[in-house]
Every structure is written in structure tokens, then in C-alpha cells.
Design a protein around this motif. Structure first.
Motif, short mmCIF file in Angstrom:
data_model
loop_
_atom_site.label_atom_id
_atom_site.label_comp_id
_atom_site.label_asym_id
_atom_site.label_seq_id
_atom_site.Cartn_x
_atom_site.Cartn_y
_atom_site.Cartn_z
N UNK A 117 21.70 -11.43 -33.10
CA UNK A 117 22.00 -10.19 -32.37
C UNK A 117 20.93 -9.16 -32.73
N UNK A 118 20.64 -8.27 -31.79
CA UNK A 118 19.60 -7.27 -32.07
C UNK A 118 19.71 -6.10 -31.12
N UNK A 119 19.00 -5.03 -31.48
CA UNK A 119 18.84 -3.84 -30.67
C UNK A 119 17.39 -3.71 -30.24
N UNK A 120 16.76 -4.79 -29.83
CA UNK A 120 15.33 -4.84 -29.58
C UNK A 120 14.98 -5.14 -28.12
N UNK A 121 15.94 -5.07 -27.21
CA UNK A 121 15.66 -5.35 -25.81
C UNK A 121 14.58 -4.41 -25.26
N UNK A 122 13.53 -4.95 -24.67
CA UNK A 122 12.45 -4.10 -24.14
C UNK A 122 12.87 -3.37 -22.87
N UNK A 123 12.22 -2.26 -22.58
CA UNK A 123 12.57 -1.45 -21.42
C UNK A 123 12.33 -2.18 -20.11
N UNK A 124 11.45 -3.16 -20.11
CA UNK A 124 11.13 -3.84 -18.86
C UNK A 124 12.19 -4.81 -18.37
N UNK A 125 13.17 -5.14 -19.20
CA UNK A 125 14.22 -6.04 -18.75
C UNK A 125 15.13 -5.32 -17.76
N UNK A 126 15.58 -6.03 -16.74
CA UNK A 126 16.35 -5.43 -15.67
C UNK A 126 17.80 -5.13 -16.00
N UNK A 127 18.24 -5.43 -17.21
CA UNK A 127 19.59 -5.10 -17.64
C UNK A 127 19.56 -4.77 -19.12
N UNK A 128 20.74 -4.49 -19.70
CA UNK A 128 20.78 -3.99 -21.07
C UNK A 128 20.57 -5.06 -22.13
N UNK A 129 20.68 -6.34 -21.73
CA UNK A 129 20.48 -7.39 -22.72
C UNK A 129 20.54 -8.77 -22.07
N UNK A 130 19.65 -9.65 -22.46
CA UNK A 130 19.59 -11.01 -21.92
C UNK A 130 20.50 -11.92 -22.74
N UNK A 131 21.81 -11.68 -22.64
CA UNK A 131 22.77 -12.45 -23.43
C UNK A 131 22.85 -13.89 -22.96
N UNK A 132 22.77 -14.82 -23.90
CA UNK A 132 22.82 -16.25 -23.58
C UNK A 132 23.68 -16.99 -24.59
#
Length: 357
Positions: free
Chosen positions: A255-270
Motif C-alpha cells: 500500500x502507498x500514497x505515491x500515485x502519480x498525478x497522471x493516473x486517471x483515477x485516485x489509485x490503480x488498485x489490483x
């Protein structure tokens, strides 16, 4: 519902009422986290009647009442606790306040539905366990990354149907976007939020227990770090852990708080669920560079390869089951043991985590 900010991510589904209007009445309080909107949406869609709300911040109450017209603003928490017509109180308090609030709710003869993480200390968990046992009330937890994700719900059905054989390993990835300027002050105090493995790690441990069919597990190793958020020294922006279940299944999650601004949503959860006869991959909120929609499920087994797009097709059965459990005193939505065990293990993972830099 916003896709940019996970703190205000509030899924909405199709109404699937399990009770008539007014048969299950609930209230909301402690509006510290936007998840309270997702929690209320789920209960309302399942037929629950949201009657009243209380928070000491009038601005939060005003926004809430605007979102749910007709809801009455109560004058105090005590007013909600003493209302004999309320079956359940939903809350998204500061994490360190969630346990004590739940104890108060249960002692007033009501069921409690809290945002995750449900506790920040083992003492809080111990007190809640004792109170739930003594009162017979429910202490339910909004583990939304499974309960409010249609691909995860369908994955549970596939596992139960034997589509991938015996589950032997669950891999969970729970990245989040920090959006630091929008966060409340308590978000950056470890005593208040409990640590990253205690907070968003609770989602991952709950999913492992569920998908692998474990009643218990041991934390083999865990670690945390603050890699990019040095302006907030008490924030952990990275964490991971390895667990071993009581049935031989294993788990690794990050888990992290490192999602880049360029991702189209708040987190790429998988999530990847490995079985003896196949595997399932969930791309919960986005399929990067291919589809901005979420709820993609990939299934590979002896019959071949499949890709299912499940948004709007499965629904969220947890909420209706929770309502019926509260009315009938059953445990079909989630057992109390399971809710508490996931909380216990995330607290252990946090307590024994090695700090890295």
C-alpha cells in the motif's frame, strides 16, 4: 463520486431494497472521512432509511444534508444514541476515535457500521470485542475495496464456485493518491490515523482472509517508510507485509500514497488470486492506457482466458445482507469474527513493521 480523490470516492449502485421504507432506520455521525457517503449510499440503495445526522462541524452537516435531502440534523451525538427508532449508526470518525464511538453505540443497544480502519490500538479492539459479546450488537466495518467493488464481489463468487481451485496466494496492491492539501490535520498524525498498514492495509488483509478462506493468519514480515513526504514526518507513504494463513495460503500486499498525478483515477488498485487450477486478476478502478472504467476481471483456468467488464452488472449485496443481519441477528454479510480478525492482523502488522528509508 470523484475519481481523482480517494477520500471522497463514494460508489453508487442500483437500488435493490431488501426492506420497505422505514423498516430499517439508520443515522450518520462523525463525518471526518468522505467514505461516509459511500456507506450511506449502500445502505439507502438496499432499502435503509437515513433519518438523521450529527457532527460538531455545521459545514460538514450542511454538505451532508444537501447530499441527502430530508435528513434531520440532530443537536448532539446523544440524541442519536437515545433515539429508539434507529437500528444502526454509521460513522467515519478520526480513526483513533472509531473504537470508542463504536463501544458507545453498542452500549446504547444499536449496531455500528464504521469506516476502516476500525481501530488504531489493540486495547480498542479488545474493548470492542468485549462490548459486542456482552451486548449482542454488531461492530461492522466498511472494507470498501472488496465490499464496494463489483469485480471483487464477482471474484468471490468465482472462487466459491471453484473456478480456480484451492486459493494458495493473494497478491494485493493498494496505491492511493495523497492530495496532501485536501487532507485534514489528523491525517498526518500517526496517533490519529494509526499507520499505513493499520489504515489502508486493513483492506488488503480483509481481502486475503476472505478470498483464501482463512479464519486466522500470522504476520511473517512487514515494513513501512516515508519516501516522498518529508514535510509530514509522521506520515508513512509506503508499507508492505507478508502473511501466512491458518490453511496454508499466503499473502503479500503493498500500500502507498505515491500515485502519480497522471493516473486517471485516485489509485490503480489490483488484486491477483492464485489457485491450484487458475488465477484471477482484478483491475478495480482503471485499466491503465486502455479503459478509464473500473471493475475489470481477468480469469485464466483450464477452460481458457476471459476478460469481464463488470461495472454496473454485479451490484453490492453486502449492504442488503447487513440490513437483514441487523434485523434478524444473523451473520450473512460478514461474521463479527472476520471483521475483528482483519482489524487485529493489521494492528499486528503495523506494530511489528520495520522502518526503512
Amino acid at each position: 463520486m470523484t475519481r481523482a480523490d480517494g477520500m471522497n470516492y463514494a460508489p453508487q449502485g442500483k437500488p435493490r431494497p431488501v426492506v420497505g421504507k422505514g423498516e430499517f432506520r439508520f443515522a450518520a455521525t462523525a463525518l471526518e472521512h468522505g467514505h461516509i457517503y459511500g456507506m450511506c449510499n449502500g445502505l439507502i440503495e438496499a432499502g435503509g432509511t437515513l433519518t438523521s445526522v450529527y457532527d460538531p462541524d455545521p459545514d460538514k452537516v450542511a454538505r451532508f444534508v444537501e447530499a441527502y435531502p430530508g435528513v434531520r440534523a440532530a443537536a448532539s451525538e446523544q440524541e442519536l444514541l437515545q433515539d429508539p427508532d434507529i437500528h444502526l449508526i454509521a460513522a467515519a470518525a478520526v480513526p483513533s476515535d472509531r473504537g470508542p464511538l463504536g463501544v458507545r453505540v453498542m452500549k446504547h443497544g444499536k449496531d455500528y457500521f464504521t469506516d476502516k480502519t476500525p481501530f488504531t490500538t489493540l486495547n480498542q479492539l479488545r474493548t470492542a470485542r468485549e462490548t459486542a459479546a456482552a451486548t449482542g450488537r454488531k461492530y461492522m466495518v466498511y472494507y470498501s475495496e472488496r465490499l464496494h467493488v463489483e469485480s471483487a464481489i464477482h471474484a468471490g463468487d468465482l472462487v466459491a464456485d471453484g473456478a480456480i481451485g484451492r486459493v494458495v496466494q493473494v497478491l494485493g496492491l493498494g496505491p492511493h493518491r495523497l492530495n496532501a492539501p485536501s487532507r485534514p490535520e489528523w491525517f498526518f498524525r500517526k496517533e490519529a490515523y494509526g499507520g499505513i498498514l493499520c489504515d489502508i492495509g486493513s483492506h488488503q488483509i480483509e481481502q486475503f482472509l476472505f478470498f483464501a478462506g482463512c479464519r486466522d493468519a500470522k504476520v511473517v514480515h512487514s515494513k513501512v517508510a516515508n519516501y516522498r513526504s518529508k514535510d509530514y514526518p509522521e506520515l508513512e507513504d509506503y508499507g508492505d507485509a507478508t502473511l501466512a494463513g491458518d490453511n496454508g495460503a499466503t499473502n503479500y500486499f503493498r500500500v502507498d500514497w505515491l500515485t502519480p498525478d497522471g493516473l486517471g483515477t485516485w489509485g490503480d488498485g489490483r488484486t491477483v488470486i492464485l489457485g491450484t487450477e487458475g488465477y484471477i486478476e482484478l483491475r478495480k478502478y482503471i485499466d491503465i492506457a486502455r479503459s478509464g472504467a473500473g471493475d475489470h476481471l481477468y480469469l485464466v483456468n483450464g477452460e481458457g482466458e476471459r476478460h469481464l467488464e463488470l461495472a454496473g452488472k454485479v451490484g453490492f449485496p453486502f449492504f442488503g445482507r447487513l440490513i437483514l443481519d441487523c434485523l434478524n441477528r444473523t451473520e450473512h454479510a460478514m461474521t463479527q469474527e472476520h471483521a475483528f480478525k482483519a482489524a487485529e492482523l493489521c494492528l499486528h502488522a503495523q506494530a511489528q513493521a520495520v522502518r526503512v528509508e
